[in-house]
Write a protein that holds these residues in place. Sequence first.
Motif, PDB file in Angstrom:
ATOM      1  N   GLU A  76       0.783  -1.131  -0.129  1.00  0.00           N
ATOM      2  CA  GLU A  76       0.090  -0.001   0.030  1.00  0.00           C
ATOM      3  C   GLU A  76       1.013   1.217   0.030  1.00  0.00           C
ATOM      4  OE1 GLU A  76      -3.026   0.294  -0.700  1.00  0.00           O
ATOM      5  OE2 GLU A  76      -3.556  -1.608  -0.768  1.00  0.00           O
ATOM      6  N   PRO A  77       1.795   1.173   0.928  1.00  0.00           N
ATOM      7  CA  PRO A  77       2.465   2.738   1.048  1.00  0.00           C
ATOM      8  C   PRO A  77       3.287   2.856  -0.656  1.00  0.00           C
ATOM      9  CG  PRO A  77       3.420   1.090   2.226  1.00  0.00           C
ATOM     10  CD  PRO A  77       2.288   0.464   2.010  1.00  0.00           C
ATOM     11  N   LEU A  78       3.830   1.748  -1.082  1.00  0.00           N
ATOM     12  CA  LEU A  78       4.471   1.873  -2.356  1.00  0.00           C
ATOM     13  C   LEU A  78       3.429   2.439  -3.224  1.00  0.00           C
ATOM     14  CD1 LEU A  78       6.838   1.600  -4.090  1.00  0.00           C
ATOM     15  CD2 LEU A  78       6.355  -1.038  -4.491  1.00  0.00           C
ATOM     16  N   LEU A  79       2.446   1.702  -3.503  1.00  0.00           N
ATOM     17  CA  LEU A  79       1.581   2.024  -4.669  1.00  0.00           C
ATOM     18  C   LEU A  79       0.918   3.442  -4.253  1.00  0.00           C
ATOM     19  CD1 LEU A  79      -0.486  -1.134  -4.631  1.00  0.00           C
ATOM     20  CD2 LEU A  79       0.915  -0.337  -6.194  1.00  0.00           C
ATOM     21  N   ALA A  80       0.711   3.844  -3.113  1.00  0.00           N
ATOM     22  CA  ALA A  80       0.414   5.252  -2.755  1.00  0.00           C
ATOM     23  C   ALA A  80       1.371   6.421  -3.486  1.00  0.00           C
ATOM     24  CB  ALA A  80       0.351   5.531  -1.379  1.00  0.00           C
ATOM     25  N   GLU A  81       2.563   6.037  -3.152  1.00  0.00           N
ATOM     26  CA  GLU A  81       3.795   7.056  -3.823  1.00  0.00           C
ATOM     27  C   GLU A  81       3.694   6.892  -5.279  1.00  0.00           C
ATOM     28  OE1 GLU A  81       5.681   9.020  -2.086  1.00  0.00           O
ATOM     29  OE2 GLU A  81       4.622   8.528  -0.253  1.00  0.00           O
ATOM     30  N   LEU A  82       3.376   5.819  -5.865  1.00  0.00           N
ATOM     31  CA  LEU A  82       3.610   5.761  -7.241  1.00  0.00           C
ATOM     32  C   LEU A  82       2.496   6.294  -8.014  1.00  0.00           C
ATOM     33  CD1 LEU A  82       4.836   2.079  -7.873  1.00  0.00           C
ATOM     34  CD2 LEU A  82       6.122   4.217  -8.469  1.00  0.00           C
ATOM     35  N   ALA A  83       1.274   6.407  -7.359  1.00  0.00           N
ATOM     36  CA  ALA A  83       0.122   7.161  -7.797  1.00  0.00           C
ATOM     37  C   ALA A  83       0.327   8.329  -7.432  1.00  0.00           C
ATOM     38  CB  ALA A  83      -1.111   6.637  -6.642  1.00  0.00           C
ATOM     39  N   ARG A  84       1.293   9.020  -6.834  1.00  0.00           N
ATOM     40  CA  ARG A  84       1.419  10.432  -6.944  1.00  0.00           C
ATOM     41  C   ARG A  84       2.511  10.838  -7.776  1.00  0.00           C
ATOM     42  NH1 ARG A  84       0.231   9.993  -1.137  1.00  0.00           N
ATOM     43  NH2 ARG A  84       2.449   9.296  -0.589  1.00  0.00           N
ATOM     44  N   ASP A  85       3.511  10.105  -8.133  1.00  0.00           N
ATOM     45  CA  ASP A  85       4.426  10.212  -8.992  1.00  0.00           C
ATOM     46  C   ASP A  85       5.132   8.936  -9.510  1.00  0.00           C
ATOM     47  OD1 ASP A  85       6.578  10.959 -10.572  1.00  0.00           O
ATOM     48  OD2 ASP A  85       7.660  11.957  -9.108  1.00  0.00           O
ATOM     49  N   GLY A  86       4.554   8.505 -10.889  1.00  0.00           N
ATOM     50  CA  GLY A  86       4.971   7.037 -11.247  1.00  0.00           C
ATOM     51  C   GLY A  86       6.345   7.368 -11.488  1.00  0.00           C
ATOM     52  N   ARG A  87       7.170   8.214 -11.630  1.00  0.00           N
ATOM     53  CA  ARG A  87       8.342   8.215 -11.851  1.00  0.00           C
ATOM     54  C   ARG A  87       9.335   8.454 -10.933  1.00  0.00           C
ATOM     55  NH1 ARG A  87      10.592   8.424 -17.018  1.00  0.00           N
ATOM     56  NH2 ARG A  87      12.005  10.006 -16.294  1.00  0.00           N
ATOM     57  N   ALA A  88       9.012   8.713  -9.917  1.00  0.00           N
ATOM     58  CA  ALA A  88       9.883   8.669  -8.456  1.00  0.00           C
ATOM     59  C   ALA A  88      10.947   7.610  -8.607  1.00  0.00           C
ATOM     60  CB  ALA A  88       8.992   8.716  -7.287  1.00  0.00           C
ATOM     61  N   SER A  89      12.105   8.086  -8.246  1.00  0.00           N
ATOM     62  CA  SER A  89      13.142   7.230  -8.417  1.00  0.00           C
ATOM     63  C   SER A  89      13.136   6.087  -7.206  1.00  0.00           C
ATOM     64  CB  SER A  89      14.766   8.207  -8.278  1.00  0.00           C
ATOM     65  OG  SER A  89      14.653   8.456  -7.154  1.00  0.00           O
ATOM     66  N   HIS A  90      14.007   4.874  -7.407  1.00  0.00           N
ATOM     67  CA  HIS A  90      13.858   3.992  -6.541  1.00  0.00           C
ATOM     68  C   HIS A  90      14.437   4.514  -5.138  1.00  0.00           C
ATOM     69  CE1 HIS A  90      13.819   1.464 -10.461  1.00  0.00           C
ATOM     70  NE2 HIS A  90      12.885   1.002  -9.849  1.00  0.00           N
ATOM     71  N   ALA A  91      15.319   5.051  -5.352  1.00  0.00           N
ATOM     72  CA  ALA A  91      15.946   5.704  -4.095  1.00  0.00           C
ATOM     73  C   ALA A  91      14.946   6.682  -3.456  1.00  0.00           C
ATOM     74  CB  ALA A  91      17.002   6.616  -4.317  1.00  0.00           C
ATOM     75  N   ALA A  92      14.251   7.436  -4.016  1.00  0.00           N
ATOM     76  CA  ALA A  92      13.235   8.537  -3.350  1.00  0.00           C
ATOM     77  C   ALA A  92      12.184   7.740  -2.798  1.00  0.00           C
ATOM     78  CB  ALA A  92      12.927   9.605  -4.444  1.00  0.00           C
TER      79      ALA A  92
END
Length: 339
Positions: free
Chosen positions: A200-216
């Motif tokens: 869930e937290p990973l998907l929430a971050e990707l829903a905000r920015d699908g290009r966020a780096s793996h590090a971010a």
Amino acid sequence: MLDAIDRQIVHILTIEPRASFRAIAEVVQISDQTAARRYRRLTESAGLRVLGVLDGDRLGWVSWFVRLQATPGNAEAIAEALARRPDTRWVHLASAGTEITCEFEARTAEQRDALFLRGLPGSRRVVQISAHSLLHNYTPHAWAELSNALSADQIKVLALLAGGTTPQDPPAPGGTHPPRPPLGGPRAPRAAAVLLPEDEPLLAELARDGRASHAALATAIHWHESTVRRRIEELRQSGLLYFEVDIDNRGLGRTVQATLWLAVEPARLEEAGRALAGHPEVPFAAATTGSTNLVVTAIFRDTEHLYEYLTGQLASLPGVRSVETAPVIRTLKRTGAVH
């Protein structure tokens, strides 16, 4: 307006949404710095966003198209409330500002009933409700208008940079993407699709920015970077996670949007839906339940273009009994983000 380089960058993102700026630069033949600068400018001036989206059908969720008629002066407030709900994907004000259309994704029957049986009917400001279950999507993930800028050679280079293939298949010749598989119908074999609570937290971050780096992403959700990388790949390969590219239509020179509700003879529904999926004005066409059994989102340069479409391509479709046109006057939520 997007220029040729901008369009190539957008096309790349429809094929490989998380492509590095180095890969984008190599495909377009510009510098890494120019690729990054162009991307940032597109996000600021044209509303470009890449968003991680779950394939709800694989999880047993049901998508509904909802039409609401509100009392004069109240539609905007109702639309804003719907836009704040996490289970709505998009919300439009249509017609004269008294009609609201939205897509609602019900994860459970209880969630559906809470909205349809108790939530919306409980408001005296809502005078009419119709809900249409989405049965079959005829259109691809990527609208052809966003995926017609790269040459065949550039697509080959991108595929090589992505390791030979990409999780979202590259376009076929002519710039069109493979259509989404039928909702509820047979699918090509994939890895087991299992969504875990810790996703869930990973998907929430990707829903905000699908290009966020793996590090971010790793920093934001307190995972190890290698775990983030592996889990994204697993979710994509299973088909649970895909990415949508969203951009303001005005950057494409298109200023008029309308929702079309078509009543089509059942025997011609598949033929009409497939024909619509090939129209350059149509990013979305789907079969639904209800008296109108085909819903279409169509985007035009201007009202004259809309008129030409209604009296030309649309009028020639097989089996169409009636067409209702609802111009969109304001978008309050698009691809999961409130505007």
